[in-house]
Design a protein around this motif. Sequence first.
Motif, PDB file in Angstrom:
ATOM      1  N   SER A 126      -9.154   0.438  -3.190  1.00 38.07           N
ATOM      2  CA  SER A 126      -8.851  -0.734  -4.022  1.00 38.07           C
ATOM      3  C   SER A 126      -7.629  -1.473  -3.481  1.00 38.07           C
ATOM      4  O   SER A 126      -7.511  -2.692  -3.640  1.00 38.07           O
ATOM      5  CB  SER A 126      -8.621  -0.311  -5.468  1.00 38.07           C
ATOM      6  N   TYR A 127      -6.720  -0.748  -2.805  1.00 39.66           N
ATOM      7  CA  TYR A 127      -5.555  -1.409  -2.207  1.00 39.66           C
ATOM      8  C   TYR A 127      -5.973  -2.302  -1.030  1.00 39.66           C
ATOM      9  O   TYR A 127      -5.255  -3.229  -0.668  1.00 39.66           O
ATOM     10  CB  TYR A 127      -4.536  -0.377  -1.722  1.00 39.66           C
ATOM     11  N   LEU A 128      -7.123  -1.972  -0.448  1.00 40.92           N
ATOM     12  CA  LEU A 128      -7.623  -2.779   0.667  1.00 40.92           C
ATOM     13  C   LEU A 128      -8.488  -3.927   0.182  1.00 40.92           C
ATOM     14  O   LEU A 128      -8.943  -4.746   0.984  1.00 40.92           O
ATOM     15  CB  LEU A 128      -8.445  -1.907   1.625  1.00 40.92           C
ATOM     16  N   GLY A 129      -8.752  -3.962  -1.129  1.00 40.06           N
ATOM     17  CA  GLY A 129      -9.634  -4.988  -1.670  1.00 40.06           C
ATOM     18  C   GLY A 129     -11.091  -4.670  -1.438  1.00 40.06           C
ATOM     19  O   GLY A 129     -11.946  -5.551  -1.461  1.00 40.06           O
ATOM     20  N   SER A 130     -11.388  -3.378  -1.197  1.00 40.51           N
ATOM     21  CA  SER A 130     -12.760  -2.970  -0.928  1.00 40.51           C
ATOM     22  C   SER A 130     -13.222  -2.059  -2.063  1.00 40.51           C
ATOM     23  O   SER A 130     -12.643  -0.991  -2.279  1.00 40.51           O
ATOM     24  CB  SER A 130     -12.844  -2.235   0.418  1.00 40.51           C
ATOM     25  N   TYR A 131     -14.270  -2.486  -2.785  1.00 39.49           N
ATOM     26  CA  TYR A 131     -14.719  -1.739  -3.958  1.00 39.49           C
ATOM     27  C   TYR A 131     -16.139  -1.193  -3.815  1.00 39.49           C
ATOM     28  O   TYR A 131     -16.618  -0.510  -4.715  1.00 39.49           O
ATOM     29  CB  TYR A 131     -14.636  -2.630  -5.200  1.00 39.49           C
ATOM     30  N   GLY A 132     -16.802  -1.481  -2.723  1.00 42.14           N
ATOM     31  CA  GLY A 132     -18.157  -0.983  -2.549  1.00 42.14           C
ATOM     32  C   GLY A 132     -19.142  -1.696  -3.450  1.00 42.14           C
ATOM     33  O   GLY A 132     -18.798  -2.574  -4.236  1.00 42.14           O
ATOM     34  N   THR A 133     -20.411  -1.280  -3.354  1.00 41.78           N
ATOM     35  CA  THR A 133     -21.479  -1.863  -4.151  1.00 41.78           C
ATOM     36  C   THR A 133     -22.164  -0.764  -4.937  1.00 41.78           C
ATOM     37  O   THR A 133     -22.574   0.251  -4.349  1.00 41.78           O
ATOM     38  CB  THR A 133     -22.518  -2.585  -3.260  1.00 41.78           C
ATOM     39  N   ARG A 134     -22.243  -0.938  -6.253  1.00 47.52           N
ATOM     40  CA  ARG A 134     -22.859   0.081  -7.095  1.00 47.52           C
ATOM     41  C   ARG A 134     -24.293   0.350  -6.642  1.00 47.52           C
ATOM     42  O   ARG A 134     -25.086  -0.573  -6.451  1.00 47.52           O
ATOM     43  CB  ARG A 134     -22.847  -0.366  -8.559  1.00 47.52           C
ATOM     44  N   GLY A 135     -24.602   1.617  -6.475  1.00 50.25           N
ATOM     45  CA  GLY A 135     -25.940   2.008  -6.060  1.00 50.25           C
ATOM     46  C   GLY A 135     -26.171   1.937  -4.567  1.00 50.25           C
ATOM     47  O   GLY A 135     -27.203   2.401  -4.078  1.00 50.25           O
ATOM     48  N   VAL A 136     -25.248   1.336  -3.848  1.00 50.14           N
ATOM     49  CA  VAL A 136     -25.394   1.206  -2.393  1.00 50.14           C
ATOM     50  C   VAL A 136     -24.275   1.947  -1.668  1.00 50.14           C
ATOM     51  O   VAL A 136     -24.510   2.679  -0.714  1.00 50.14           O
ATOM     52  CB  VAL A 136     -25.395  -0.283  -1.970  1.00 50.14           C
ATOM     53  N   GLY A 137     -23.042   1.762  -2.119  1.00 45.35           N
ATOM     54  CA  GLY A 137     -21.901   2.410  -1.478  1.00 45.35           C
ATOM     55  C   GLY A 137     -21.101   1.433  -0.641  1.00 45.35           C
ATOM     56  O   GLY A 137     -21.092   0.217  -0.900  1.00 45.35           O
ATOM     57  N   TYR A 138     -20.460   1.950   0.389  1.00 44.72           N
ATOM     58  CA  TYR A 138     -19.595   1.134   1.248  1.00 44.72           C
ATOM     59  C   TYR A 138     -20.287   0.848   2.572  1.00 44.72           C
ATOM     60  O   TYR A 138     -20.972   1.712   3.126  1.00 44.72           O
ATOM     61  CB  TYR A 138     -18.286   1.871   1.531  1.00 44.72           C
ATOM     62  N   SER A 147     -13.281  11.852  -4.700  1.00 40.91           N
ATOM     63  CA  SER A 147     -13.834  10.495  -4.664  1.00 40.91           C
ATOM     64  C   SER A 147     -13.016   9.512  -5.492  1.00 40.91           C
ATOM     65  O   SER A 147     -12.924   8.331  -5.142  1.00 40.91           O
ATOM     66  CB  SER A 147     -15.290  10.509  -5.150  1.00 40.91           C
ATOM     67  N   ALA A 148     -12.399   9.980  -6.587  1.00 39.63           N
ATOM     68  CA  ALA A 148     -11.574   9.074  -7.401  1.00 39.63           C
ATOM     69  C   ALA A 148     -10.371   8.581  -6.605  1.00 39.63           C
ATOM     70  O   ALA A 148     -10.000   7.394  -6.661  1.00 39.63           O
ATOM     71  CB  ALA A 148     -11.119   9.781  -8.679  1.00 39.63           C
ATOM     72  N   LYS A 149      -9.762   9.492  -5.832  1.00 36.38           N
ATOM     73  CA  LYS A 149      -8.615   9.102  -5.005  1.00 36.38           C
ATOM     74  C   LYS A 149      -9.052   8.132  -3.913  1.00 36.38           C
ATOM     75  O   LYS A 149      -8.341   7.172  -3.601  1.00 36.38           O
ATOM     76  CB  LYS A 149      -7.970  10.347  -4.390  1.00 36.38           C
ATOM     77  N   LEU A 150     -10.221   8.380  -3.333  1.00 39.32           N
ATOM     78  CA  LEU A 150     -10.725   7.477  -2.297  1.00 39.32           C
ATOM     79  C   LEU A 150     -10.937   6.070  -2.851  1.00 39.32           C
ATOM     80  O   LEU A 150     -10.540   5.084  -2.233  1.00 39.32           O
ATOM     81  CB  LEU A 150     -12.024   8.035  -1.723  1.00 39.32           C
ATOM     82  N   ARG A 151     -11.572   5.975  -4.026  1.00 33.76           N
ATOM     83  CA  ARG A 151     -11.818   4.654  -4.605  1.00 33.76           C
ATOM     84  C   ARG A 151     -10.510   3.938  -4.915  1.00 33.76           C
ATOM     85  O   ARG A 151     -10.392   2.722  -4.725  1.00 33.76           O
ATOM     86  CB  ARG A 151     -12.685   4.794  -5.857  1.00 33.76           C
ATOM     87  N   LYS A 152      -9.520   4.689  -5.385  1.00 34.73           N
ATOM     88  CA  LYS A 152      -8.220   4.094  -5.654  1.00 34.73           C
ATOM     89  C   LYS A 152      -7.582   3.592  -4.363  1.00 34.73           C
ATOM     90  O   LYS A 152      -7.026   2.485  -4.308  1.00 34.73           O
ATOM     91  CB  LYS A 152      -7.310   5.128  -6.318  1.00 34.73           C
ATOM     92  N   ASP A 153      -7.649   4.404  -3.302  1.00 30.15           N
ATOM     93  CA  ASP A 153      -7.091   3.997  -2.009  1.00 30.15           C
ATOM     94  C   ASP A 153      -7.758   2.724  -1.494  1.00 30.15           C
ATOM     95  O   ASP A 153      -7.085   1.801  -1.012  1.00 30.15           O
ATOM     96  CB  ASP A 153      -7.263   5.117  -0.978  1.00 30.15           C
ATOM     97  N   ILE A 192       0.851  -1.188   0.000  1.00 29.13           N
ATOM     98  CA  ILE A 192       0.000   0.000   0.000  1.00 29.13           C
ATOM     99  C   ILE A 192       0.887   1.238   0.000  1.00 29.13           C
ATOM    100  O   ILE A 192       1.768   1.367   0.846  1.00 29.13           O
ATOM    101  CB  ILE A 192      -0.940   0.010   1.221  1.00 29.13           C
ATOM    102  N   PRO A 193       0.697   2.176  -0.940  1.00 23.44           N
ATOM    103  CA  PRO A 193       1.547   3.371  -1.001  1.00 23.44           C
ATOM    104  C   PRO A 193       1.477   4.196   0.274  1.00 23.44           C
ATOM    105  O   PRO A 193       0.440   4.237   0.948  1.00 23.44           O
ATOM    106  CB  PRO A 193       0.966   4.158  -2.190  1.00 23.44           C
ATOM    107  N   GLU A 194       2.584   4.861   0.589  1.00 22.54           N
ATOM    108  CA  GLU A 194       2.635   5.678   1.804  1.00 22.54           C
ATOM    109  C   GLU A 194       1.583   6.780   1.777  1.00 22.54           C
ATOM    110  O   GLU A 194       1.023   7.149   2.808  1.00 22.54           O
ATOM    111  CB  GLU A 194       4.031   6.278   1.964  1.00 22.54           C
ATOM    112  N   ALA A 195       1.336   7.353   0.585  1.00 23.90           N
ATOM    113  CA  ALA A 195       0.328   8.419   0.497  1.00 23.90           C
ATOM    114  C   ALA A 195      -1.053   7.893   0.869  1.00 23.90           C
ATOM    115  O   ALA A 195      -1.846   8.597   1.515  1.00 23.90           O
ATOM    116  CB  ALA A 195       0.306   9.001  -0.918  1.00 23.90           C
ATOM    117  N   THR A 196      -1.345   6.658   0.481  1.00 28.41           N
ATOM    118  CA  THR A 196      -2.618   6.038   0.857  1.00 28.41           C
ATOM    119  C   THR A 196      -2.668   5.777   2.354  1.00 28.41           C
ATOM    120  O   THR A 196      -3.686   6.040   3.010  1.00 28.41           O
ATOM    121  CB  THR A 196      -2.818   4.724   0.085  1.00 28.41           C
TER     122      THR A 196
END
Length: 264
Positions: free
Chosen positions: A63-75, A55-61, A16-20
């Motif tokens: 993704s390193y955790l293996g968490s992608y959320g659910t379309r239409g529902v969220g996290y 939000s794009a940066k959050l989704r990328k971050d 996981i990148p340090e910035a994340t």
Amino acid sequence: MATGRTHRPATRSRGIPEATVARLPLYLRALTALSERSVPTVSSEELAAAAGVNSAKLRKDFSYLGSYGTRGVGYDVEYLVYQISRELGLTQDWPVVIVGIGNLGAALAGYGGFASRGFRVAALIDADPAMTGKPVAGIPVQHSDDLEKIIAEDGVSIGVIATPAGVAQAVCDRLVAAGVTSILNFAPTVLSVPDGVDVRKVDLSIELQILAFHEQRKAGEEPGDEQPAPPQAAAPAAPPVATRTTAEGGRKGPDGDVPAVMPA
């Protein structure tokens, strides 16, 4: 009970990148606030706004955790709290020593956020004999002569330095030699540490100076507050009113020859 000495966070080994990593506590703080309000799910846009990122940066971050959320529902809020806490190593006990129990050290000792975030203040340490045995935030202060013994007995791997700048490096050297591998430095100085030791610096004066810079810039940009232009070089005297003599022998006027001087 697990201790900080035997369990390390998994973030580095998972790449996981340090910035994340630096943003994960921001997400956790926002998620914890949602959890306390019993909010079950959150969209990436809502969580990003609460954490102060896009939000794009959050989704990328995530993704390193293996968490992608659910379309239409969220996290799922509770699952993300657990996931991020686990990645940050906050699901275990981290004993911490605070060295330097002046005003700042005492304030840190009384900070209630440590316990709720997986940190336990194992000891307060100060070089002043008059402080020895004095309770601060319910914890008796111990003398710095016992530093190494305290670290060994409590399995401490995180140290907080809140001493004056002049002694901070010596304190740091003793912490590292005793086995501390992570240091939070509040002293206004740069510490030198060997490879394998992490240092995070918190310098309140620098942060205030940066804010002062921005305040000065904002004040200078307000209407009517423009800085006066520096004095211009004196222009050559204009030629006399036109006569044949001056028209043929006079000097050219300054128009166009002297560049305008812009305000700084």
